[in-house]
Design an enzyme around this catalytic site. Structure first.
Site, PDB file in Angstrom:
ATOM      1  N   HIS A   1      52.606  44.067  27.213  1.00 61.70           N
ATOM      2  CA  HIS A   1      52.056  43.052  27.308  1.00 61.70           C
ATOM      3  C   HIS A   1      51.278  42.578  28.512  1.00 61.70           C
ATOM      4  O   HIS A   1      53.150  42.889  29.505  1.00 61.70           O
ATOM      5  CB  HIS A   1      52.475  41.909  26.378  1.00 61.70           C
TER       6      HIS A   1
ATOM      7  N   ASP B   1      33.675  53.130  37.439  1.00 61.25           N
ATOM      8  CA  ASP B   1      32.777  53.679  37.649  1.00 61.25           C
ATOM      9  C   ASP B   1      32.558  53.990  38.871  1.00 61.25           C
ATOM     10  O   ASP B   1      34.710  54.696  38.707  1.00 61.25           O
ATOM     11  CB  ASP B   1      31.453  52.694  38.291  1.00 61.25           C
TER      12      ASP B   1
ATOM     13  N   HIS C   1      33.955  40.641  44.826  1.00 65.19           N
ATOM     14  CA  HIS C   1      34.618  42.444  45.200  1.00 65.19           C
ATOM     15  C   HIS C   1      35.633  42.992  45.307  1.00 65.19           C
ATOM     16  O   HIS C   1      36.667  43.430  44.644  1.00 65.19           O
ATOM     17  CB  HIS C   1      33.311  43.140  45.176  1.00 65.19           C
TER      18      HIS C   1
ATOM     19  N   TYR D   1      29.105  48.483  40.565  1.00 64.32           N
ATOM     20  CA  TYR D   1      30.240  47.539  40.230  1.00 64.32           C
ATOM     21  C   TYR D   1      30.291  47.446  37.977  1.00 64.32           C
ATOM     22  O   TYR D   1      30.273  46.661  38.067  1.00 64.32           O
ATOM     23  CB  TYR D   1      29.149  46.089  40.717  1.00 64.32           C
ATOM     24  N   ALA D   2      30.029  48.725  38.059  1.00 62.92           N
ATOM     25  CA  ALA D   2      30.863  49.099  37.149  1.00 62.92           C
ATOM     26  C   ALA D   2      31.792  49.065  36.060  1.00 62.92           C
ATOM     27  O   ALA D   2      32.755  49.774  36.188  1.00 62.92           O
ATOM     28  CB  ALA D   2      29.930  50.068  36.210  1.00 62.92           C
ATOM     29  N   ASN D   3      32.989  47.614  36.780  1.00 61.91           N
ATOM     30  CA  ASN D   3      34.637  47.740  36.916  1.00 61.91           C
ATOM     31  C   ASN D   3      34.639  46.757  36.059  1.00 61.91           C
ATOM     32  O   ASN D   3      33.444  45.560  36.291  1.00 61.91           O
ATOM     33  CB  ASN D   3      34.286  47.758  38.134  1.00 61.91           C
TER      34      ASN D   3
END
EC number: 5.4.99.62
Length: 129
Positions: free
Chosen positions: A20, A28, A96, A118-120
């Site tokens: 937790h 990416d 970013h 930006y595929a994060n």
């Protein structure tokens, strides 16, 4: 041998160790990864596996109570932004550079072969009860 779920032994083991509040960056192929977090690099070729494939597989196995992405994703990668909106309507958007800074504290980084910008997403683990 496992017959379902995540078959990659390193990724399956890393997921089992999460608790937790731990954070996991799904990123990416171009995201800079600082020293510190454990890295599971799934990238094979540009685009393989995709950000969506890896995220969907992880979400089948993780309880997520928070998610953070770069605000730049909205303009630069609308498809990935739409995917995150579906999974996380309460998504936190930060610059970013801030997302990159937060990566240093991640417990785990899962690098995909995604070749779109930006595929994060930084996931914060929750509990199942």
């Amino acid at each position: 041998m496992k017959k379902s779920g995540i078959l990659n032994r390193h990724l399956a083991g890393a997921i089992a160790e999460l608790g937790h509040g731990d954070t996991v960056l799904v990123c990416d192929a171009g995201m800079p990864i600082p020293p510190g977090p454990r890295v599971i690099d799934l990238a094979f070729r540009a685009g393989t596996p995709s950000f969506a494939e890896v995220l969907d597989g992880l979400l089948d196995e993780l309880v997520v109570e928070g998610a953070t992405a770069a605000e730049e994703i909205r303009d630069a990668n609308p498809d990935a932004a739409a995917l995150l909106d579906v999974h996380f309507p309460w998504l936190e958007a930060v610059p970013h550079d801030e997302l990159k800074a937060r990566t240093a504290a991640a417990r785990l980084v899962v690098r995909t072969g995604e070749a779109r910008p930006y595929a994060n997403v930084l996931l914060r683990c929750g509990v199942f009860f």
